[in-house]
Design a protein around this motif. Structure first.
Motif, PDB file in Angstrom:
ATOM      1  N   CYS A 143       0.852  -1.211   0.000  1.00 42.38           N
ATOM      2  CA  CYS A 143       0.000   0.000   0.000  1.00 42.38           C
ATOM      3  C   CYS A 143       0.883   1.255   0.000  1.00 42.38           C
ATOM      4  O   CYS A 143       0.911   2.035   0.976  1.00 42.38           O
ATOM      5  CB  CYS A 143      -0.946  -0.036   1.198  1.00 42.38           C
ATOM      6  N   THR A 144       1.623   1.475  -1.073  1.00 42.13           N
ATOM      7  CA  THR A 144       2.602   2.567  -1.133  1.00 42.13           C
ATOM      8  C   THR A 144       1.941   3.931  -1.290  1.00 42.13           C
ATOM      9  O   THR A 144       2.617   4.958  -1.132  1.00 42.13           O
ATOM     10  CB  THR A 144       3.573   2.316  -2.299  1.00 42.13           C
ATOM     11  N   ASP A 145       0.681   4.012  -1.631  1.00 42.21           N
ATOM     12  CA  ASP A 145       0.009   5.308  -1.766  1.00 42.21           C
ATOM     13  C   ASP A 145      -0.382   5.895  -0.411  1.00 42.21           C
ATOM     14  O   ASP A 145      -0.777   7.057  -0.336  1.00 42.21           O
ATOM     15  CB  ASP A 145      -1.265   5.162  -2.635  1.00 42.21           C
ATOM     16  N   LEU A 146      -0.287   5.089   0.669  1.00 41.29           N
ATOM     17  CA  LEU A 146      -0.638   5.572   1.998  1.00 41.29           C
ATOM     18  C   LEU A 146       0.620   6.014   2.743  1.00 41.29           C
ATOM     19  O   LEU A 146       1.724   5.541   2.445  1.00 41.29           O
ATOM     20  CB  LEU A 146      -1.331   4.460   2.795  1.00 41.29           C
ATOM     21  N   PRO A 147       0.511   6.916   3.749  1.00 40.16           N
ATOM     22  CA  PRO A 147       1.672   7.345   4.533  1.00 40.16           C
ATOM     23  C   PRO A 147       2.328   6.142   5.209  1.00 40.16           C
ATOM     24  O   PRO A 147       1.679   5.153   5.533  1.00 40.16           O
ATOM     25  CB  PRO A 147       1.080   8.293   5.574  1.00 40.16           C
ATOM     26  N   ILE A 148       3.646   6.253   5.427  1.00 37.49           N
ATOM     27  CA  ILE A 148       4.375   5.136   6.039  1.00 37.49           C
ATOM     28  C   ILE A 148       3.933   4.961   7.487  1.00 37.49           C
ATOM     29  O   ILE A 148       3.393   5.871   8.105  1.00 37.49           O
ATOM     30  CB  ILE A 148       5.901   5.363   5.971  1.00 37.49           C
ATOM     31  N   ASP A 149       4.197   3.779   8.065  1.00 35.85           N
ATOM     32  CA  ASP A 149       3.806   3.474   9.438  1.00 35.85           C
ATOM     33  C   ASP A 149       4.637   4.284  10.434  1.00 35.85           C
ATOM     34  O   ASP A 149       5.826   4.573  10.195  1.00 35.85           O
ATOM     35  CB  ASP A 149       4.010   1.984   9.728  1.00 35.85           C
ATOM     36  N   ASP A 150       4.006   4.705  11.536  1.00 34.77           N
ATOM     37  CA  ASP A 150       4.726   5.315  12.653  1.00 34.77           C
ATOM     38  C   ASP A 150       4.019   4.914  13.941  1.00 34.77           C
ATOM     39  O   ASP A 150       3.205   3.975  13.942  1.00 34.77           O
ATOM     40  CB  ASP A 150       4.834   6.844  12.493  1.00 34.77           C
ATOM     41  N   ASP A 151       4.322   5.624  15.054  1.00 34.24           N
ATOM     42  CA  ASP A 151       3.753   5.233  16.336  1.00 34.24           C
ATOM     43  C   ASP A 151       2.241   5.345  16.386  1.00 34.24           C
ATOM     44  O   ASP A 151       1.589   4.699  17.218  1.00 34.24           O
ATOM     45  CB  ASP A 151       4.340   6.110  17.463  1.00 34.24           C
ATOM     46  N   CYS A 152       1.654   6.170  15.523  1.00 39.09           N
ATOM     47  CA  CYS A 152       0.228   6.467  15.630  1.00 39.09           C
ATOM     48  C   CYS A 152      -0.613   5.882  14.509  1.00 39.09           C
ATOM     49  O   CYS A 152      -1.838   5.993  14.547  1.00 39.09           O
ATOM     50  CB  CYS A 152       0.018   7.984  15.695  1.00 39.09           C
ATOM     51  N   ARG A 153      -0.002   5.276  13.491  1.00 36.52           N
ATOM     52  CA  ARG A 153      -0.790   4.716  12.384  1.00 36.52           C
ATOM     53  C   ARG A 153      -0.024   3.552  11.749  1.00 36.52           C
ATOM     54  O   ARG A 153       1.214   3.535  11.733  1.00 36.52           O
ATOM     55  CB  ARG A 153      -1.083   5.799  11.341  1.00 36.52           C
ATOM     56  N   THR A 154      -0.777   2.612  11.246  1.00 40.98           N
ATOM     57  CA  THR A 154      -0.209   1.411  10.637  1.00 40.98           C
ATOM     58  C   THR A 154      -1.018   1.047   9.405  1.00 40.98           C
ATOM     59  O   THR A 154      -2.252   0.992   9.446  1.00 40.98           O
ATOM     60  CB  THR A 154      -0.244   0.219  11.616  1.00 40.98           C
ATOM     61  N   ARG A 155      -0.306   0.836   8.285  1.00 37.10           N
ATOM     62  CA  ARG A 155      -0.995   0.406   7.059  1.00 37.10           C
ATOM     63  C   ARG A 155      -1.491  -1.038   7.224  1.00 37.10           C
ATOM     64  O   ARG A 155      -0.855  -1.858   7.881  1.00 37.10           O
ATOM     65  CB  ARG A 155      -0.047   0.490   5.865  1.00 37.10           C
ATOM     66  N   THR A 156      -2.627  -1.335   6.604  1.00 35.47           N
ATOM     67  CA  THR A 156      -3.202  -2.676   6.672  1.00 35.47           C
ATOM     68  C   THR A 156      -3.554  -3.150   5.271  1.00 35.47           C
ATOM     69  O   THR A 156      -3.692  -2.351   4.339  1.00 35.47           O
ATOM     70  CB  THR A 156      -4.475  -2.713   7.542  1.00 35.47           C
TER      71      THR A 156
END
Length: 770
Positions: free
Chosen positions: A232-245
């Motif tokens: 899912c490269t169109d979404l922002p990268i993962d960090d402490d507050c969000r995670t791609r699924t």
């Protein structure tokens, strides 16, 4: 014997094809010679029924002549040859199948079982729906010809594109054969189309293979948006507050809960703030009074107040890391008060604090400690040493407490505690003693004069500080105070012993009441039980008093029943001898080893009975019968007697010649089933031993033959019950374990024989010529 007749066919007439051009009744003999034999007619010809002539015999049957047979015997069937035999009888024989003929309308045909048959008039009417034949019409015969094709592919219109096979012509038959180059297309970008031995197959493309506009294959044959969150490269990268699924092939994002703390690299230490997630994927700052500003100074406070950092001075006297206390202005000093210096004041030393520096004041040397700090009765006194400590000095006036011994005193000598022994014969009252022995012990006596209580046969004595009595000499006169004793004297062991008796007592006569009576001071007491007496009978011996004053009969005078071989040894009171018969049933001994229970009978004879030996007893010893010759129990048991040879692997054990021999087997052993471990194992006493190698068994498989047990106890099969590929025309003779038959397909490529010239190979169960 069958009679043979030969006739000449009348040429023309019913002759095939040109029958109408033959002469009639001209006697032409150009036809073929036809022969037959018969005794009563023939199934190949019809007699006396064919023909149209007017002639008839006396029975009314038509008649013919050889010359007029074509006319007289015409049956109107172009596929029979009409003839006349020597008896002027008409008969017809069919022309061979395939003989040219003409139908009623003049159309060419050929003779068949149903007469003159017209199958076709042109090639178009001969299509047999078989792509592997060349169809044509033989107009001369009016018959279809279907010439077979062999060893070539069927025409294109017989093929099905994309079915992984090709139709081949084999001896005029359409035979499907595998063609893995004839690929089918399922129009799915995420499958790979293939053929496997003639079977179409579609396998999923590898995971991640591109498909559609921006899709990826999922490895199961579907085109999806993603296979993992990293796709899912169109979404922002993962960090402490969000995670791609990636869920069910669709991209998305998960946000952590609001106020979740982010990692330490995104925090600022000591600013009284905490960076947390806002629940929508971003961050925000909130007050954190635990994130204090650390300045590294021991005497300042690290504080957060409503999210604001500060470092005010610590309170005066507060510990600053074990090296001092805070002065209230942020400085670490040695002390502010004496209590900051640690320790405690003693009688000999006082702790001080001067100019923020700790010190001590010591009491003068020799100053005694207060009474409550002293230990009483230890011959010592505690005083100050001038250096702040205390020492112990000798004090011989501080006597020790009693040691609990009545025969020791208490004293001090230069600070040492002493307990000296008291003098000899000083009084005491301890451990049963009354005087001191001069060595610190309280004893019963030091000399005999301090003892008492000796009797008329003893003298007072003191032995090892213990009072006792020493006996007077043996024979010293004394009195025991009894009527029934005479001449009393000391026995030398301290006891007065009476001697003799004034009464007769037990004297062996018949009177058992002659003993001394101390109660009445007379001689009428009962003699003791078992005292010797005499009852006056011959048959009794060793008579004794019974303890009640009566003389009782003793033992027998005669041997009587004494277990020997003589059964006439009982006493005869009338004859005063020992010749009476012993009582019947009394024990005796007949002198034989092999009798055990010997008894006297009423006639005075010793009779033997019983057997002292075990004999046959199911044990392992087969030599336990009685041997009178050797006086032992070692004679052989009867042959066939039951015994036990001690072996697990024998079942029916019997004696033979004195030996125990086993036979039979308790275990199944090699019995042809699938278990090759059913033989007897003597070592473990069970039926789990391996059957002999080579024993017949059954491994449960249809496709093995000649199953045998191996040396490891496993059933292994060999051989094959089916013909398998054997070069004949049958390509379905391989063993099929699932169906338990020999109908499995022979391997493709196996040599077979389709009945042609060049042989063939098996293909999908069919023998295909090459």
């Amino acid at each position: 014997m069958l009679a043979a007749a030969f006739v000449l066919s009348c040429g023309g007439g019913d002759s095939p094809v040109n029958a109408s051009s033959a002469g009639t009744g001209t006697g032409d003999t150009t036809g073929s010679m036809i022969g037959f034999s018969s005794s009563s007619g023939s199934d190949s010809a019809t007699r006396g029924t064919a023909g149209s002539g007017d002639a008839a015999d006396s029975t009314g049957n038509p008649t013919c002549t050889i010359e007029t047979a074509a006319e007289d015997c015409d049956d109107s069937d172009p596929c029979t040859q009409d003839q006349c035999n020597a008896s002027a009888e008409c008969f017809s024989e069919p022309w061979p199948s395939g003989t040219p003929c003409e139908a009623d309308d003049g159309t060419p045909g050929s003779c068949q079982d149903d007469g003159c048959v017209v199958e076709c008039t042109s090639d178009e009417t001969c299509d047999d729906d078989n792509a592997c034949t060349i169809d044509s019409c033989d107009t001369r015969l009016g018959a279809c010809v279907n010439d077979p094709l062999d060893g070539i592919d069927a025409p294109v219109d017989a093929q099905t594109p994309g079915d992984c096979s090709i139709v081949a012509c084999v001896g005029g038959n359409e035979v499907p054969q595998a063609d893995d180059s004839d690929l089918a297309d399922d129009r799915n970008e995420c499958t790979v189309d293939s053929c496997s031995r003639g079977t179409p197959d579609s396998t999923p493309a590898v995971v991640g293979f591109p498909c559609g506009a921006d899709g990826l294959c999922d490895g199961d044959g579907s085109c999806v948006e993603c296979n993992s969150p990293s796709d899912c490269t169109d979404l922002p990268i993962d960090d402490d507050c969000r995670t791609r699924t990636c869920t069910a092939g669709v991209c998305g994002q998960d946000f952590v809960d609001q106020v979740t703390e982010v990692n330490a690299t995104r925090q600022t230490l000591g600013n009284c703030q905490l960076i947390v997630c806002d629940g929508a994927g971003d961050i925000e700052s909130e007050t954190d009074n635990s994130d204090v500003p650390f300045d590294g100074l021991e005497c300042t406070q690290d504080l957060c107040t409503a999210g604001a950092p500060s470092n005010p001075p610590a309170a005066s006297g507060e510990d600053c890391g074990g090296i001092g206390v805070c002065d209230g202005f942020g400085i670490c000093v040695g002390c502010v008060n004496a209590s900051d210096c640690g320790g405690s004041d003693t009688f000999c030393q006082t702790i001080t604090c001067a100019n923020n520096t700790c010190g001590v004041n010591n009491a003068p040397v020799g100053l005694p400690l207060p009474l409550f700090d002293q230990t009483a009765n230890d011959c010592q006194q505690l005083v100050c040493d001038g250096g702040g400590s205390q020492i112990a000095l000798a004090d011989d006036a501080d006597l020790p407490n009693s040691d609990g011994n009545d025969c020791t005193g208490e004293s001090c000598n230069n600070g040492m505690t002493l307990f000296p022994d008291l003098d000899l014969d000083d009084p005491c009252d301890q451990d049963g003693g009354v005087v001191c022995d001069g060595d610190g012990s309280c004893v019963e006596c030091n000399e005999a004069a301090q003892c008492s209580g000796a009797g008329q046969c003893g003298a007072n004595a003191c032995n090892d500080n213990v009072c006792g009595v020493d006996p007077v000499g043996l024979g010293t006169p004394c009195s025991d105070g009894l009527f029934c004793t005479q001449a009393d004297e000391c026995n030398g062991a301290g006891t007065c012993i009476g001697g003799g008796t004034p009464c007769p007592g037990p004297d062996g006569d018949s009177n058992c009441a002659e003993s001394c009576n101390e109660g009445t001071n007379s001689c009428d007491a009962v003699d003791p039980a078992l005292s010797a007496c005499e009852d006056g009978l011959f048959c009794t011996n060793n008579d004794t008093c019974d303890g009640s004053g009566t003389c009782q009969a003793g033992g027998a005078t005669c041997a009587g029943a004494d277990g020997d071989s003589d059964c006439t040894e009982s006493c005869d009171e009338g004859a005063n001898n020992c010749n009476a018969v012993d009582p019947p049933g009394t024990t005796c001994n007949d002198g034989l080893f092999c009798t055990q229970t010997d008894q006297c009978n009423a006639a005075g004879v010793c009779e033997g009975g019983g057997d002292p030996c075990p004999g046959p007893d199911d044990g392992d010893d087969c030599s336990e019968r009685c041997s009178e010759f050797f006086n032992t129990c070692t004679a052989n048991d009867p042959n066939g007697s039951a015994c036990n040879d001690g072996l697990f692997c024998t079942q029916t054990d019997t004696c033979s010649g004195g030996s125990c021999n086993g036979s039979g087997n308790p275990c199944t052993g090699a019995d042809g089933d699938g278990n090759c471990a059913e033989s007897c194992d003597e070592g473990t006493n069970n039926c789990g031993g391996n059957d002999p190698a080579g024993s017949a068994c059954d491994d449960g498989q249809f496709c093995t033959d000649n199953d045998t047990c191996n040396a490891s106890g496993a059933c292994t099969g060999s051989g094959d019950p089916c013909d398998g590929p054997d070069g004949d025309g049958d390509c379905t003779e391989t063993c099929d374990e699932s169906d338990n038959d020999c109908g499995g397909q022979d391997p493709n490529g196996a040599v077979c024989d389709p009945g042609g010239i060049f042989g063939g190979l098996c293909a999908n169960g069919l023998c295909v010529g090459i």
